[in-house]
Design a protein around this motif. Structure first.
Motif, PDB file in Angstrom:
ATOM      1  N   ARG A   1       1.415  -1.537   0.248  1.00 42.98           N
ATOM      2  CA  ARG A   1       0.205   0.217   0.111  1.00 42.98           C
ATOM      3  C   ARG A   1       0.807   1.128  -0.207  1.00 42.98           C
ATOM      4  N   GLU A   2       2.188   1.070   0.507  1.00 43.86           N
ATOM      5  CA  GLU A   2       2.908   2.305   0.595  1.00 43.86           C
ATOM      6  C   GLU A   2       3.545   3.017  -0.243  1.00 43.86           C
ATOM      7  N   ARG A   3       3.581   4.125  -0.386  1.00 43.18           N
ATOM      8  CA  ARG A   3       4.112   4.116  -2.273  1.00 43.18           C
ATOM      9  C   ARG A   3       5.974   4.779  -1.742  1.00 43.18           C
ATOM     10  N   LEU A   4       6.835   4.566  -2.645  1.00 47.98           N
ATOM     11  CA  LEU A   4       7.886   4.470  -2.264  1.00 47.98           C
ATOM     12  C   LEU A   4       8.246   6.508  -2.770  1.00 47.98           C
ATOM     13  N   GLN A   5       8.914   7.102  -1.430  1.00 52.18           N
ATOM     14  CA  GLN A   5       9.358   8.319  -1.225  1.00 52.18           C
ATOM     15  C   GLN A   5      10.733   8.810  -2.306  1.00 52.18           C
ATOM     16  N   ALA A   6      10.526   9.891  -2.336  1.00 51.84           N
ATOM     17  CA  ALA A   6      12.494   9.852  -2.371  1.00 51.84           C
ATOM     18  C   ALA A   6      13.392  10.054  -1.573  1.00 51.84           C
ATOM     19  N   GLY A   7      14.153   9.218  -2.085  1.00 49.29           N
ATOM     20  CA  GLY A   7      15.243   9.017  -1.456  1.00 49.29           C
ATOM     21  C   GLY A   7      14.943   7.461  -0.223  1.00 49.29           C
ATOM     22  N   GLU A   8      13.898   6.716  -0.108  1.00 45.39           N
ATOM     23  CA  GLU A   8      13.430   5.754  -0.008  1.00 45.39           C
ATOM     24  C   GLU A   8      13.924   4.272  -0.601  1.00 45.39           C
ATOM     25  N   ARG A   9      14.562   3.363  -0.290  1.00 47.26           N
ATOM     26  CA  ARG A   9      15.122   2.323  -1.007  1.00 47.26           C
ATOM     27  C   ARG A   9      13.375   1.155  -0.947  1.00 47.26           C
ATOM     28  N   GLU A  10      13.345   0.758  -2.243  1.00 50.28           N
ATOM     29  CA  GLU A  10      12.493  -0.011  -2.036  1.00 50.28           C
ATOM     30  C   GLU A  10      12.436  -1.705  -1.707  1.00 50.28           C
ATOM     31  N   VAL A  11      11.966  -2.471  -1.589  1.00 46.70           N
ATOM     32  CA  VAL A  11      11.909  -3.369  -0.491  1.00 46.70           C
ATOM     33  C   VAL A  11      11.981  -5.298  -1.665  1.00 46.70           C
ATOM     34  N   MET A  12      12.664  -5.769  -1.674  1.00 47.52           N
ATOM     35  CA  MET A  12      13.169  -6.651  -3.042  1.00 47.52           C
ATOM     36  C   MET A  12      11.937  -7.911  -2.285  1.00 47.52           C
ATOM     37  N   LEU A  13      10.606  -8.299  -2.876  1.00 50.82           N
ATOM     38  CA  LEU A  13      10.382  -9.837  -2.870  1.00 50.82           C
ATOM     39  C   LEU A  13      10.419 -10.515  -4.089  1.00 50.82           C
ATOM     40  N   LEU A  14      10.918 -11.590  -2.981  1.00 51.91           N
ATOM     41  CA  LEU A  14      11.930 -13.030  -3.716  1.00 51.91           C
ATOM     42  C   LEU A  14      10.731 -13.715  -3.337  1.00 51.91           C
ATOM     43  N   ASP A  15       9.164 -14.641  -3.810  1.00 49.03           N
ATOM     44  CA  ASP A  15       8.879 -15.054  -4.214  1.00 49.03           C
ATOM     45  C   ASP A  15       8.385 -16.389  -5.620  1.00 49.03           C
ATOM     46  N   GLY A  16       9.245 -17.287  -4.959  1.00 47.60           N
ATOM     47  CA  GLY A  16       9.445 -18.529  -6.696  1.00 47.60           C
ATOM     48  C   GLY A  16       7.865 -19.038  -6.751  1.00 47.60           C
ATOM     49  N   ASP A  17       7.283 -18.430  -5.928  1.00 49.72           N
ATOM     50  CA  ASP A  17       5.571 -19.684  -5.817  1.00 49.72           C
ATOM     51  C   ASP A  17       4.822 -18.303  -6.748  1.00 49.72           C
ATOM     52  N   ASP A  18       5.144 -17.066  -6.239  1.00 51.85           N
ATOM     53  CA  ASP A  18       4.018 -15.998  -6.969  1.00 51.85           C
ATOM     54  C   ASP A  18       4.563 -15.356  -8.465  1.00 51.85           C
ATOM     55  N   ASP A  19       5.943 -14.959  -8.214  1.00 47.98           N
ATOM     56  CA  ASP A  19       6.780 -14.555  -9.297  1.00 47.98           C
ATOM     57  C   ASP A  19       7.352 -15.122 -10.453  1.00 47.98           C
ATOM     58  N   THR A  20       6.053 -15.198 -11.494  1.00 49.56           N
ATOM     59  CA  THR A  20       6.264 -15.763 -12.972  1.00 49.56           C
ATOM     60  C   THR A  20       7.504 -15.588 -13.386  1.00 49.56           C
ATOM     61  N   ALA A  21       7.875 -13.977 -13.335  1.00 46.25           N
ATOM     62  CA  ALA A  21       9.333 -14.244 -13.908  1.00 46.25           C
ATOM     63  C   ALA A  21      10.558 -14.693 -13.135  1.00 46.25           C
ATOM     64  N   LEU A  22      10.639 -14.364 -12.256  1.00 48.90           N
ATOM     65  CA  LEU A  22      10.993 -15.556 -11.540  1.00 48.90           C
ATOM     66  C   LEU A  22      11.848 -16.105 -11.822  1.00 48.90           C
ATOM     67  N   LYS A  23      10.771 -16.825 -11.750  1.00 50.38           N
ATOM     68  CA  LYS A  23      10.314 -18.654 -12.185  1.00 50.38           C
ATOM     69  C   LYS A  23      11.078 -19.036 -13.237  1.00 50.38           C
ATOM     70  N   GLU A  24      10.714 -17.997 -14.938  1.00 53.64           N
ATOM     71  CA  GLU A  24      11.263 -18.537 -16.017  1.00 53.64           C
ATOM     72  C   GLU A  24      12.015 -18.373 -15.816  1.00 53.64           C
ATOM     73  N   PHE A  25      12.673 -17.362 -15.292  1.00 54.53           N
ATOM     74  CA  PHE A  25      14.254 -16.639 -14.967  1.00 54.53           C
ATOM     75  C   PHE A  25      15.273 -17.784 -14.144  1.00 54.53           C
TER      76      PHE A  25
END
Length: 118
Positions: free
Chosen positions: A20-44
């Motif tokens: 729900r939270e928007r990324l603000q200037a100067g903040e870092r994103e939170v990376m999600l590594l989810d092999g079950d839900d992330d189809t692009a990650l599974k394909e890679f």
């Protein structure tokens, strides 16, 4: 507040809150590594497994994996930081699935490499 550094009470917000939270200037994103839900990650990961299946030398595997990860996350151009800033602007949330990235800097590459190596 950067969820990865100095978050209040020493704990991270839950995934629903991060979505729900928007990324603000100067903040870092939170990376999600989810092999079950992330189809692009599974394909890679399937591509990596297919590419490395015939390698017998661990050193050669590591080198090839590093090349695959670098290629997946924007290559090795001199303007990678500029490309990263453009890339992260595409997202409307603090929580970003690693498979959705087309460009990544060292922290993203390290996470993806580790995930694939495991």
């Amino acid at each position: 507040c950067d969820p990865g550094r100095g978050h209040q009470n020493g704990s991270l917000p839950d995934l629903a809150q991060l979505r729900r939270e928007r990324l603000q200037a100067g903040e870092r994103e939170v990376m999600l590594l989810d092999g079950d839900d992330d189809t692009a990650l599974k394909e890679f990961l399937r591509t990596v497994e297919h590419t490395l299946k015939d390698y017998t030398d661990d050193r050669a595997k590591v080198k090839k994996l590093s090349v695959l990860v670098a290629e997946r996350l924007g290559g090795n151009g001199a303007s990678i930081m500029e490309a990263w800033l453009t890339e992260i602007a595409r997202f409307n949330t603090k929580l970003v699935r690693i498979g959705d990235l087309r460009v990544g800097v060292c922290r993203h590459r390290a996470l993806l490499f580790k995930y694939c190596a495991d």
